[in-house]
Design a protein around this motif. Structure first.
Motif, PDB file in Angstrom:
ATOM      1  N   ASP A 129      73.554   4.647  43.262  1.00 22.95           N
ATOM      2  CA  ASP A 129      74.887   4.335  42.748  1.00 22.95           C
ATOM      3  C   ASP A 129      74.728   3.810  41.330  1.00 22.95           C
ATOM      4  OD1 ASP A 129      77.364   3.222  42.087  1.00 22.95           O
ATOM      5  OD2 ASP A 129      77.752   2.514  44.124  1.00 22.95           O
TER       6      ASP A 129
ATOM      7  N   GLY B  44      72.006   0.280  44.068  1.00 22.11           N
ATOM      8  CA  GLY B  44      73.061   0.160  43.069  1.00 22.11           C
ATOM      9  C   GLY B  44      72.531  -0.500  41.810  1.00 22.11           C
TER      10      GLY B  44
ATOM     11  N   CYS C 292      77.329   0.525  39.588  1.00 24.79           N
ATOM     12  CA  CYS C 292      77.886   0.288  40.924  1.00 24.79           C
ATOM     13  C   CYS C 292      78.945  -0.791  40.967  1.00 24.79           C
ATOM     14  CB  CYS C 292      76.758  -0.069  41.886  1.00 24.79           C
ATOM     15  SG  CYS C 292      75.910  -1.624  41.507  1.00 24.79           S
TER      16      CYS C 292
END
Length: 245
Positions: free
Chosen positions: A45, A66, A48
């Motif tokens: 991600d 993330g 994020c």
């Protein structure tokens, strides 16, 4: 870069207040259907934030990493992931300069953070993503700052009310750079916070060429989570790409 000290305070509060659980669930269902990764697989991600997608995908069984430059957001993500005992690794820092190990099955960049970079940096950004994916690995990007979306109905000034926060945006478009500089004011009772952002505006064709140079092939251009094709004037572009052989 402007984004290094942007994402904190009222900016973060307004962004969070503007997202809904239903929206997050729909976007994560879309990622589940599109990334072509079995639950348990590692996904990345990029930018994020406080982890609304990372947390939901982890609840669905994925292992999520993330990355975000906002220490405030990463702190929230770590706290929630620990509380729920979710398979989430939260990394604080600038994705462009952080050393990140590969091994991911897929990656995504949602939340309109896909337009921060001018041409050379955008190419580096895409090359870094490609380098973290296996051949055939998918990358999904989400942006409202595409030429076909922004320029047909360009707004120099707009107001928005998000919960108890009033948000003023004043935009300047630099045609030489294909860049929008936004002067942003956030107001709540006796609080006023000001920020400046820069978003570089690419046509879909320009992105196609950049992706190709980076080793990624765009396979789908969607205008909505329902899978409809992207059309001129659509407010959003969901772009799906695969790493080339």
């Amino acid at each position: 870069m402007w984004y290094e000290n942007f994402f904190n305070g009222l900016v973060q509060e307004a962004w969070k207040a503007g997202q809904t659980d239903e929206q997050t669930e729909l976007e994560c269902d879309f990622l589940h259907d599109t990334l072509d990764v079995q639950p348990g697989g590692r996904v990345l991600d990029i930018f994020c934030g406080h982890g609304r997608h990372a947390l939901e995908l982890a609840r669905m069984g994925y292992s999520v990493t993330g990355v975000d430059i906002s220490t405030e957001s990463i702190g929230e993500l770590r706290t929630e992931a620990k509380r729920e005992k979710l398979a989430v690794e939260a990394i604080s820092g600038d994705f462009m300069t952080l050393p990140i190990e590969g091994g991911f099955k897929a990656a995504y960049c949602l939340g309109n953070s896909f337009s921060f970079f001018p041409h050379d940096q955008m190419l580096f950004f895409l090359q870094k993503i490609a380098g973290l994916l296996p051949v055939g690995g998918r990358f999904v990007a989400d942006t409202a700052m595409i030429a076909e979306s922004v320029l047909p109905d360009f707004e120099e000034r707009s107001w928005m009310q998000i919960g108890d926060i009033t948000f003023l945006m004043e935009n300047e478009y630099d045609a030489r750079e294909s860049c929008i500089t936004a002067h942003l004011t956030y107001l709540r009772s006796d609080q006023t916070q000001r920020r400046k952002s820069r978003h570089y505006i690419y046509t879909v064709a320009e992105l196609h060429r950049l992706f190709q140079k980076a080793g990624l092939t765009i396979t789908e251009l969607l205008g909505n989570l329902d899978g409809s094709d992207f059309l001129l004037g659509d407010e959003r572009l969901l772009l799906v790409a695969r790493k080339k052989i």
